[in-house]
Design a protein around this motif. Structure first.
Motif, PDB file in Angstrom:
ATOM      1  N   LEU A   1      26.089  54.727  44.428  1.00 45.10           N
ATOM      2  CA  LEU A   1      26.249  53.960  45.767  1.00 45.10           C
ATOM      3  C   LEU A   1      27.038  52.974  46.191  1.00 45.10           C
ATOM      4  CD1 LEU A   1      22.351  54.640  45.879  1.00 45.10           C
ATOM      5  CD2 LEU A   1      24.238  55.798  47.550  1.00 45.10           C
ATOM      6  N   TYR A   2      26.883  52.356  44.909  1.00 49.59           N
ATOM      7  CA  TYR A   2      27.012  51.068  45.183  1.00 49.59           C
ATOM      8  C   TYR A   2      28.742  51.404  45.041  1.00 49.59           C
ATOM      9  CZ  TYR A   2      23.914  47.338  43.347  1.00 49.59           C
ATOM     10  OH  TYR A   2      22.651  46.972  43.061  1.00 49.59           O
ATOM     11  N   THR A   3      29.348  52.026  44.409  1.00 51.82           N
ATOM     12  CA  THR A   3      31.256  52.389  44.262  1.00 51.82           C
ATOM     13  C   THR A   3      30.746  52.571  46.244  1.00 51.82           C
ATOM     14  OG1 THR A   3      31.451  52.387  42.709  1.00 51.82           O
ATOM     15  CG2 THR A   3      32.861  53.234  43.757  1.00 51.82           C
ATOM     16  N   ILE A   4      30.653  53.500  46.328  1.00 57.43           N
ATOM     17  CA  ILE A   4      30.425  54.202  47.988  1.00 57.43           C
ATOM     18  C   ILE A   4      30.349  53.504  49.189  1.00 57.43           C
ATOM     19  CG2 ILE A   4      29.655  55.673  49.607  1.00 57.43           C
ATOM     20  CD1 ILE A   4      29.335  58.099  47.472  1.00 57.43           C
ATOM     21  N   ARG A   5      29.702  52.635  48.675  1.00 60.80           N
ATOM     22  CA  ARG A   5      29.132  51.405  49.799  1.00 60.80           C
ATOM     23  C   ARG A   5      30.718  49.969  50.018  1.00 60.80           C
ATOM     24  NH1 ARG A   5      24.774  50.843  52.021  1.00 60.80           N
ATOM     25  NH2 ARG A   5      24.569  48.939  52.397  1.00 60.80           N
ATOM     26  N   GLN A   6      30.894  49.824  48.925  1.00 56.46           N
ATOM     27  CA  GLN A   6      31.835  49.268  49.082  1.00 56.46           C
ATOM     28  C   GLN A   6      33.341  49.827  49.672  1.00 56.46           C
ATOM     29  OE1 GLN A   6      32.467  48.652  44.676  1.00 56.46           O
ATOM     30  NE2 GLN A   6      30.917  46.821  44.713  1.00 56.46           N
TER      31      GLN A   6
ATOM     32  N   THR B   1      35.306  48.351  52.597  1.00 57.85           N
ATOM     33  CA  THR B   1      36.474  48.311  52.845  1.00 57.85           C
ATOM     34  C   THR B   1      37.463  48.624  54.280  1.00 57.85           C
ATOM     35  OG1 THR B   1      36.532  48.005  50.627  1.00 57.85           O
ATOM     36  CG2 THR B   1      39.189  48.739  51.709  1.00 57.85           C
ATOM     37  N   ALA B   2      36.810  50.751  54.550  1.00 59.52           N
ATOM     38  CA  ALA B   2      37.216  51.236  55.530  1.00 59.52           C
ATOM     39  C   ALA B   2      36.912  50.912  57.067  1.00 59.52           C
ATOM     40  CB  ALA B   2      36.634  52.690  55.397  1.00 59.52           C
ATOM     41  N   LEU B   3      36.172  49.834  57.193  1.00 56.81           N
ATOM     42  CA  LEU B   3      35.461  49.413  58.277  1.00 56.81           C
ATOM     43  C   LEU B   3      36.628  47.915  58.269  1.00 56.81           C
ATOM     44  CD1 LEU B   3      31.676  48.642  57.590  1.00 56.81           C
ATOM     45  CD2 LEU B   3      32.581  50.170  59.782  1.00 56.81           C
ATOM     46  N   SER B   4      36.677  47.409  57.240  1.00 56.44           N
ATOM     47  CA  SER B   4      38.106  46.577  57.000  1.00 56.44           C
ATOM     48  C   SER B   4      39.323  46.423  57.861  1.00 56.44           C
ATOM     49  CB  SER B   4      38.380  45.190  56.418  1.00 56.44           C
ATOM     50  OG  SER B   4      37.316  44.559  55.557  1.00 56.44           O
TER      51      SER B   4
ATOM     52  N   ARG C   1      33.224  59.105  60.584  1.00 54.77           N
ATOM     53  CA  ARG C   1      33.059  59.494  58.607  1.00 54.77           C
ATOM     54  C   ARG C   1      32.321  58.096  57.916  1.00 54.77           C
ATOM     55  NH1 ARG C   1      34.841  57.468  54.221  1.00 54.77           N
ATOM     56  NH2 ARG C   1      37.209  56.713  54.804  1.00 54.77           N
ATOM     57  N   ILE C   2      32.467  57.403  58.343  1.00 53.11           N
ATOM     58  CA  ILE C   2      32.235  55.465  57.557  1.00 53.11           C
ATOM     59  C   ILE C   2      30.613  55.798  57.966  1.00 53.11           C
ATOM     60  CG2 ILE C   2      31.745  53.238  58.507  1.00 53.11           C
ATOM     61  CD1 ILE C   2      34.917  53.562  58.779  1.00 53.11           C
ATOM     62  N   ASN C   3      30.629  56.046  59.726  1.00 55.74           N
ATOM     63  CA  ASN C   3      29.325  56.243  59.968  1.00 55.74           C
ATOM     64  C   ASN C   3      28.333  56.849  59.046  1.00 55.74           C
ATOM     65  OD1 ASN C   3      28.804  54.334  62.011  1.00 55.74           O
ATOM     66  ND2 ASN C   3      30.014  55.506  63.600  1.00 55.74           N
ATOM     67  N   LYS C   4      28.177  58.630  59.036  1.00 58.72           N
ATOM     68  CA  LYS C   4      27.841  59.669  58.472  1.00 58.72           C
ATOM     69  C   LYS C   4      27.529  59.450  57.306  1.00 58.72           C
ATOM     70  CE  LYS C   4      28.259  64.664  58.515  1.00 58.72           C
ATOM     71  NZ  LYS C   4      29.246  65.838  58.617  1.00 58.72           N
ATOM     72  N   SER C   5      29.168  58.711  56.266  1.00 60.02           N
ATOM     73  CA  SER C   5      28.355  57.921  54.799  1.00 60.02           C
ATOM     74  C   SER C   5      27.912  57.106  55.033  1.00 60.02           C
ATOM     75  CB  SER C   5      30.191  57.801  54.519  1.00 60.02           C
ATOM     76  OG  SER C   5      29.950  56.969  53.242  1.00 60.02           O
ATOM     77  N   LEU C   6      27.375  56.019  55.625  1.00 65.93           N
ATOM     78  CA  LEU C   6      25.838  54.826  55.348  1.00 65.93           C
ATOM     79  C   LEU C   6      24.956  55.614  55.546  1.00 65.93           C
ATOM     80  CD1 LEU C   6      27.623  52.270  58.146  1.00 65.93           C
ATOM     81  CD2 LEU C   6      27.105  51.899  55.734  1.00 65.93           C
ATOM     82  N   GLU C   7      25.060  56.904  57.358  1.00 65.36           N
ATOM     83  CA  GLU C   7      23.208  57.396  57.148  1.00 65.36           C
ATOM     84  C   GLU C   7      23.434  58.161  55.471  1.00 65.36           C
ATOM     85  OE1 GLU C   7      23.321  60.409  60.006  1.00 65.36           O
ATOM     86  OE2 GLU C   7      24.525  59.045  61.356  1.00 65.36           O
ATOM     87  N   LYS C   8      24.690  58.330  55.349  1.00 65.83           N
ATOM     88  CA  LYS C   8      24.492  59.127  53.509  1.00 65.83           C
ATOM     89  C   LYS C   8      23.708  58.132  52.141  1.00 65.83           C
ATOM     90  CE  LYS C   8      25.861  62.645  50.756  1.00 65.83           C
ATOM     91  NZ  LYS C   8      27.004  63.872  50.461  1.00 65.83           N
ATOM     92  N   ASN C   9      24.448  57.299  52.599  1.00 63.97           N
ATOM     93  CA  ASN C   9      24.608  56.208  51.195  1.00 63.97           C
ATOM     94  C   ASN C   9      23.864  55.443  51.707  1.00 63.97           C
ATOM     95  OD1 ASN C   9      26.248  58.053  49.070  1.00 63.97           O
ATOM     96  ND2 ASN C   9      27.873  57.920  51.201  1.00 63.97           N
ATOM     97  N   SER C  10      22.826  54.553  52.180  1.00 60.70           N
ATOM     98  CA  SER C  10      21.927  53.443  53.238  1.00 60.70           C
ATOM     99  C   SER C  10      21.533  52.613  52.240  1.00 60.70           C
ATOM    100  CB  SER C  10      20.954  54.183  53.656  1.00 60.70           C
ATOM    101  OG  SER C  10      20.121  54.405  53.053  1.00 60.70           O
TER     102      SER C  10
END
Length: 173
Positions: free
Chosen positions: A96-101, A105-108, A130-139
């Motif tokens: 989760l830490y890796t995905i959130r990092q 990076t993707a937001l930048s 994709r970022i929003n979906k990933s943020l929901e899943k890895n909140s």
């Protein structure tokens, strides 16, 4: 007066059935308000005499030693299961830490892409989705859940190790 259950391990109903009397007769006897019939008195005397002379009751420590050995075996198995679960949960937290990092990076990256001269809005939308979906899943909530789960497992492991190593007194269990 010490309850007979402390001497026999039988409750009032069981005692009455064994002695061949009613529960109320036994209850009245136990509080000193009534005498037992002769047959019941003999049965009670025989039982108490047996219990007094029985080696198992004299040496309760053997019973408790056996019980403690069984418990330690079960706890060692439980500890192994918890260690596996701890490693799995730790991997989940690290993932989760890796995905959130990666999300940060993707937001930048998307911020950079938006200011480019040859900006592809479809690509930007696709990346943002994709970022929003990933943020929901890895909140953050999900991360906190697994961190708490990891901490609970660790606490349980510490507690079990203390029991196995005899570091806890009976009153603490």
């Amino acid at each position: 007066m010490i309850p007979f259950k402390n001497y026999t391990g039988l409750n009032q109903e069981e005692m009455a059935i064994y002695l061949g009397i009613t529960r109320s007769q036994w209850s009245m006897f136990a509080v000193g308000k009534r005498k037992l019939p002769i047959d019941a008195t003999k049965k009670l005397n025989d039982l108490l005499h047996y219990l007094q002379n029985n080696n198992m009751l004299k040496d309760k420590s053997k019973f408790f030693e056996s019980e403690n050995k069984k418990l330690k075996i079960e706890l060692k198995r439980k500890l192994l299961d918890l260690e596996v679960l701890y490693i799995q949960t730790e991997k989940k937290v690290n993932g989760l830490y890796t995905i959130r990092q990666q999300i940060v990076t993707a937001l930048s990256t998307i911020a950079f892409l938006k200011i480019q001269e040859h900006n592809d809005s479809n690509l930007n939308k696709m990346i943002e989705m994709r970022i929003n979906k990933s943020l929901e899943k890895n909140s953050l909530n999900s991360l906190l859940y697994y961190q708490q789960k990891k901490q609970n497992i660790e606490n349980e492991m510490i507690f079990i190790k203390q029991i196995i190593n005899g570091e806890l007194k009976n009153g603490e269990l």
